[in-house]
Each structure stands twice: as C-alpha cells, then as structure tokens.
Motif scaffolding. Structure first.
Motif, PDB file in Angstrom:
ATOM      1  N   ASP A 178      62.690  18.523  18.593  1.00 18.24           N
ATOM      2  CA  ASP A 178      63.485  19.302  19.533  1.00 18.24           C
ATOM      3  C   ASP A 178      62.575  20.321  20.232  1.00 18.24           C
ATOM      4  N   LYS A 179      63.115  21.078  21.173  1.00 15.61           N
ATOM      5  CA  LYS A 179      62.283  21.981  21.968  1.00 15.61           C
ATOM      6  C   LYS A 179      61.589  23.029  21.116  1.00 15.61           C
ATOM      7  N   LYS A 180      62.281  23.538  20.118  1.00 13.95           N
ATOM      8  CA  LYS A 180      61.691  24.550  19.248  1.00 13.95           C
ATOM      9  C   LYS A 180      60.519  23.969  18.467  1.00 13.95           C
ATOM     10  N   GLU A 181      60.710  22.766  17.954  1.00  9.38           N
ATOM     11  CA  GLU A 181      59.637  22.115  17.194  1.00  9.38           C
ATOM     12  C   GLU A 181      58.460  21.769  18.088  1.00  9.38           C
ATOM     13  N   LEU A 182      58.742  21.335  19.311  1.00  7.06           N
ATOM     14  CA  LEU A 182      57.674  21.029  20.257  1.00  7.06           C
ATOM     15  C   LEU A 182      56.852  22.269  20.577  1.00  7.06           C
ATOM     16  N   ARG A 183      57.532  23.396  20.764  1.00  7.13           N
ATOM     17  CA  ARG A 183      56.817  24.640  21.043  1.00  7.13           C
ATOM     18  C   ARG A 183      55.915  25.013  19.866  1.00  7.13           C
ATOM     19  N   ARG A 184      56.403  24.784  18.666  1.00 11.09           N
ATOM     20  CA  ARG A 184      55.604  25.099  17.483  1.00 11.09           C
ATOM     21  C   ARG A 184      54.352  24.221  17.426  1.00 11.09           C
ATOM     22  N   VAL A 185      54.508  22.931  17.705  1.00  2.00           N
ATOM     23  CA  VAL A 185      53.371  22.016  17.716  1.00  2.00           C
ATOM     24  C   VAL A 185      52.372  22.414  18.817  1.00  2.00           C
ATOM     25  N   GLU A 186      52.907  22.810  19.977  1.00  2.00           N
ATOM     26  CA  GLU A 186      52.029  23.248  21.060  1.00  2.00           C
ATOM     27  C   GLU A 186      51.276  24.515  20.686  1.00  2.00           C
ATOM     28  N   HIS A 187      51.948  25.441  20.022  1.00  2.00           N
ATOM     29  CA  HIS A 187      51.283  26.670  19.574  1.00  2.00           C
ATOM     30  C   HIS A 187      50.173  26.349  18.576  1.00  2.00           C
ATOM     31  N   GLU A 188      50.420  25.373  17.720  1.00  2.00           N
ATOM     32  CA  GLU A 188      49.382  24.971  16.764  1.00  2.00           C
ATOM     33  C   GLU A 188      48.159  24.422  17.488  1.00  2.00           C
ATOM     34  N   ALA A 189      48.381  23.603  18.508  1.00  2.00           N
ATOM     35  CA  ALA A 189      47.261  23.056  19.276  1.00  2.00           C
ATOM     36  C   ALA A 189      46.540  24.157  20.059  1.00  2.00           C
ATOM     37  N   ASN A 190      47.302  25.125  20.577  1.00  3.93           N
ATOM     38  CA  ASN A 190      46.683  26.253  21.279  1.00  3.93           C
ATOM     39  C   ASN A 190      45.836  27.099  20.329  1.00  3.93           C
ATOM     40  N   ASP A 191      46.363  27.354  19.141  1.00  2.00           N
ATOM     41  CA  ASP A 191      45.603  28.120  18.156  1.00  2.00           C
ATOM     42  C   ASP A 191      44.328  27.377  17.771  1.00  2.00           C
ATOM     43  N   PHE A 192      44.449  26.080  17.567  1.00  2.00           N
ATOM     44  CA  PHE A 192      43.269  25.273  17.235  1.00  2.00           C
ATOM     45  C   PHE A 192      42.213  25.420  18.331  1.00  2.00           C
ATOM     46  N   ALA A 193      42.637  25.309  19.589  1.00  4.03           N
ATOM     47  CA  ALA A 193      41.693  25.412  20.708  1.00  4.03           C
ATOM     48  C   ALA A 193      41.006  26.770  20.717  1.00  4.03           C
ATOM     49  N   SER A 194      41.769  27.827  20.496  1.00  5.93           N
ATOM     50  CA  SER A 194      41.210  29.176  20.500  1.00  5.93           C
ATOM     51  C   SER A 194      40.204  29.355  19.370  1.00  5.93           C
ATOM     52  N   TYR A 195      40.555  28.904  18.168  1.00  2.00           N
ATOM     53  CA  TYR A 195      39.661  29.037  17.025  1.00  2.00           C
ATOM     54  C   TYR A 195      38.420  28.158  17.194  1.00  2.00           C
ATOM     55  N   PHE A 196      38.613  26.959  17.747  1.00  8.58           N
ATOM     56  CA  PHE A 196      37.515  26.010  17.925  1.00  8.58           C
ATOM     57  C   PHE A 196      36.499  26.527  18.945  1.00  8.58           C
ATOM     58  N   LEU A 197      36.994  27.033  20.063  1.00 11.19           N
ATOM     59  CA  LEU A 197      36.108  27.454  21.152  1.00 11.19           C
ATOM     60  C   LEU A 197      35.507  28.832  20.936  1.00 11.19           C
ATOM     61  N   LEU A 198      36.182  29.657  20.142  1.00 11.91           N
ATOM     62  CA  LEU A 198      35.732  31.031  19.919  1.00 11.91           C
ATOM     63  C   LEU A 198      35.655  31.308  18.414  1.00 11.91           C
ATOM     64  N   PRO A 199      34.610  30.798  17.752  1.00 12.72           N
ATOM     65  CA  PRO A 199      34.468  31.012  16.306  1.00 12.72           C
ATOM     66  C   PRO A 199      34.469  32.503  15.967  1.00 12.72           C
ATOM     67  N   LYS A 200      35.208  32.849  14.956  1.00 11.34           N
ATOM     68  CA  LYS A 200      35.535  34.244  14.659  1.00 11.34           C
ATOM     69  C   LYS A 200      34.327  35.173  14.561  1.00 11.34           C
ATOM     70  N   ASP A 201      33.417  34.915  13.658  1.00 10.45           N
ATOM     71  CA  ASP A 201      32.323  35.855  13.398  1.00 10.45           C
ATOM     72  C   ASP A 201      31.427  36.038  14.618  1.00 10.45           C
ATOM     73  N   GLU A 202      31.054  34.934  15.229  1.00  6.15           N
ATOM     74  CA  GLU A 202      30.197  35.013  16.417  1.00  6.15           C
ATOM     75  C   GLU A 202      30.896  35.750  17.549  1.00  6.15           C
ATOM     76  N   PHE A 203      32.180  35.440  17.745  1.00  6.93           N
ATOM     77  CA  PHE A 203      32.921  36.069  18.839  1.00  6.93           C
ATOM     78  C   PHE A 203      33.064  37.570  18.622  1.00  6.93           C
ATOM     79  N   ILE A 204      33.380  37.990  17.405  1.00  9.53           N
ATOM     80  CA  ILE A 204      33.525  39.421  17.129  1.00  9.53           C
ATOM     81  C   ILE A 204      32.224  40.159  17.438  1.00  9.53           C
ATOM     82  N   LYS A 205      31.113  39.577  17.035  1.00  8.88           N
ATOM     83  CA  LYS A 205      29.812  40.198  17.289  1.00  8.88           C
ATOM     84  C   LYS A 205      29.571  40.365  18.781  1.00  8.88           C
ATOM     85  N   ASN A 206      29.856  39.327  19.559  1.00 11.95           N
ATOM     86  CA  ASN A 206      29.663  39.395  21.016  1.00 11.95           C
ATOM     87  C   ASN A 206      30.643  40.348  21.678  1.00 11.95           C
TER      88      ASN A 206
END
Length: 388
Positions: free
Chosen positions: A228-256
């Motif tokens: 349903d729409k709520k579940e789809l939004r949740r799946v999309e948020h998971e993919a968005n979070d993955f993209a953010s974490y993948f492209l901007l690794p935490k430790d390196e990004f914080i340092k920069n």
C-alpha cells in the motif's frame, strides 16, 4: 499468419494505448483490439503503416514471438508516485523483456568475466536476515558500507562504471518527467537499472543509481505491487537512506564537513559537492541527520536555498559531466567489431530495422551504420573477452 501478440508487444513497448495506436494508423480502437487478439488480420496497407511506425519489417508480424516474460510488476521498484500508471508499468515490463532477450543473444559468443553483484546481494541478505519488514537505519548503514567496499567504490564519480562492472545492466530510455529511474531483477536473476533521459544533473543521477542499488540489494523478495502507499513510502525511504549512507560514508563525511566555515550557507557546500558528486541538499540532509547542524541552522539553510533559487538548479550542475551507461554499447560494439555477429543477419532474423535496435538500446542514431554489410566469422571456440 498475423501474430497479434507481437503487435501488442510493440504497442506496449512504445507506451501506447489501443486508442492512441488507432489514431496513428487511422483505424478504430476496436480494429486494433481485433488485430491483437487475431479475430481479423490487418490489410497490407495497415501492416505497411505499422512497420514504418515501429521500425520493423512486415515479416515481423508474421513470425512467432521471440521474447519471453522475464519480469512483472511485482519485481519493478518504481517511485511511490509512479505506481498508479498501469500503462507505464506494461511499457517497462515489455521493455525489460525485449532488452533481456537481445542482451542474452549478444552474450552468446562470449565468456563473460566473473561479476560480484550476486555474491554482494547474498552478503546483504545475510546482514538483514530475520529482520522485520521495516529495516533499521543501523542495518541499512551497515549494508551500504558492505556494498561500497565490495563494489570497490572509492569515488562517487565512478559509481556507474562500478555498478556495470559488478554485473548490473544500466540503460537509458525516455520515461517522461514523472519517472527518474527504476530497477528490477528478472526471473533469470539478472539485475537492471533503467535511467530516464529527461535532463537531470550528474549528481542527482548519481543518487538515483545508489537508490536503485538499494532496491536491488534489499528489496528483491518484496512484492512491490502488493504494497500500500504507506508501505511503498517506507521502502522508498529505506532506499533513500541506503543511497545517503552509501554515497556519504559517516566517518569520512564528518571529517570533511567539520572543515566547513558556515554550515547554514549553501555555497559553503560547493567543494563537498565536487568531492562527493552529491547535491548540496543531500549533503546538508546527511549532515543534519548526523546532528552536525542545529534545527535553527537547518531552517536557515533551506531558507537560503530557496532565496538563492538552488532548489531546481545548483552550482556545478551544468559543469559536472553526466556519465552515460556504456556496458551494453560496449558489448554490442565488441561482438560487431570482432565479427562475432553479422548485423545484417541479426536484423533479418528478427525482422527489425537498425533504428529499432538503436532506440531499444539507447544508443546514438546511425551508430550501427558502419557494421552493415559485414559477414560474421566462425569460431570453433568461445572467446574470453574482458568487457570493461
């Protein structure tokens, strides 16, 4: 015998309703329905119009279908707002069926190098094993870290190349303004990412690629059509979070990020944008979620973003070159240049024109012209050729 299913496949491949096709060839919608269901066969004049419109030969409609269904709407990861269009879904399913068939034919004379997308997916599935439907952000960040390391991504600008090298087929096609990209695994376990051709900055396309990678690795076994729409939004948020974490690794990004002088000034992010090939908005969002900005700084940032008119076009958007997919083009060029396939024979076998193939593969017009009239060489052994 006129095969109506092939007409239907071409119509869906081009995203046309029966009514729209009827208008283009000057017949009734009912007539198109009758052709597709083989209640009547079209006259020669109509077949002639069909072949010109779809860039095929007349014989195309009088030979049995060569494509098989390798995917369905349950497997395709669309953005949530795109799910309501059934016509678009049919178009993309048919497209994957066609493109999958032709790629398999191109690969027949080759022995491909090993690819790691399947082992990576298994690693991610182990990482997320026995989790509830909603994956925790901690698990997603761990999955993104595993993926970045296994794919060998050291700089985000090489992401598309690394994804193609891993075994993912990435193509471009026109999908309108509402669809940025989508991804799917076929029932033959082949992963595809399809990118829209509407003008988009390189950094936003990079995020699309990482987003779709997240779907491929985390959501293969989810029935996307049943959500349903709520579940789809949740799946999309998971993919968005993955993209953010993948492209901007935490430790390196914080340092920069800590080197920035004014965290709430969008212009302060320009150097980071060049380094990470990520939009200014995505950079600030990642920093805010890491508590590197206060609530007030975040509000001021978005106020400044609107004032500077960066919501649509940011600095460097027109300067960072867009990287286009190259694997399928390289595959086709490889077999043609080495005379492992005769283009003329291939087109005759499928009763299609070169423009049909160019459009399907998303390659430039007339790129196949130089290979016409060249005969195929016969080899007794399969050839091992490094693709990328």
């Amino acid at each position: 015998m006129f095969y109506g299913e092939k007409l239907k496949a071409l119509r869906e491949l081009n995203g046309l309703s029966r009514k729209e096709l009827a208008g283009k060839i000057n017949v009734t919608e009912q007539a198109v329905w009758q052709f597709e269901n083989q209640y009547t066969a079209p006259k020669f004049e109509i077949v002639n119009e069909l072949k010109k419109y779809f860039s095929v030969k007349s014989q195309f409609f009088y030979t049995d279908s060569f494509v098989e269904n390798v995917t369905d709407i349950e497997r395709i990861a669309y953005r949530a707002e795109d799910r309501d269009s059934r016509k678009k879904a049919k178009m993309e399913i048919t497209y994957i069926n066609f493109i999958s068939h032709f790629i398999s034919k191109f690969e027949t004379p080759l022995t491909l190098p090993s690819q790691n997308i399947h082992s990576l997916r298994k690693d991610i599935e182990k990482c997320l094993y026995d989790r509830s439907f909603a994956i925790s952000k901690k698990d997603i960040e761990r999955a993104a870290s595993i993926a970045r390391k296994k794919l060998g991504v050291s700089e985000n600008k090489e992401l598309l190349y690394r994804l193609e090298l891993s075994g993912i087929y990435i193509l471009e096609k026109s999908m309108g303004l509402s669809i940025d990209a989508y991804s799917t695994w076929t029932n033959k376990d082949i992963p595809f990412i399809i990118l829209g051709t509407e003008k988009k900055s390189s950094v936003r396309r990079n995020f699309d690629l990482a987003h779709e990678l997240g779907h491929l690795l985390m959501h293969k076994h989810i029935d996307m059509d049943s959500l349903d729409k709520k579940e789809l939004r949740r799946v999309e948020h998971e993919a968005n979070d993955f993209a953010s974490y993948f492209l901007l690794p935490k430790d390196e990004f914080i340092k920069n990020f800590q080197e920035l002088s004014k965290k709430s000034n969008p212009d302060s992010y320009i150097e980071l944008k060049m380094k990470y090939h990520i939009s200014i908005q995505a950079l600030e969002y990642r920093a805010y979620k890491l508590n590197l900005l206060s609530f007030e700084e975040n509000r001021y940032f978005y106020s400044a973003l609107n004032r500077m008119k960066y919501k649509v076009i940011e600095p460097l958007d027109e300067d960072i070159p867009i990287v286009r997919p190259g694997k399928v083009r390289a595959l086709l060029s490889l077999i043609l240049e080495n005379n492992l396939l005769s283009l003329d024979q291939f087109l005759d076998t499928y009763s299609i024109d070169s423009t049909f193939l160019e459009s399907l593969l998303g390659i430039d017009e007339d790129v196949l012209k130089e290979y016409k009239g060249i005969s195929k060489l016969d080899y007794f052994d399969r050839r091992v050729i490094t693709m990328l």
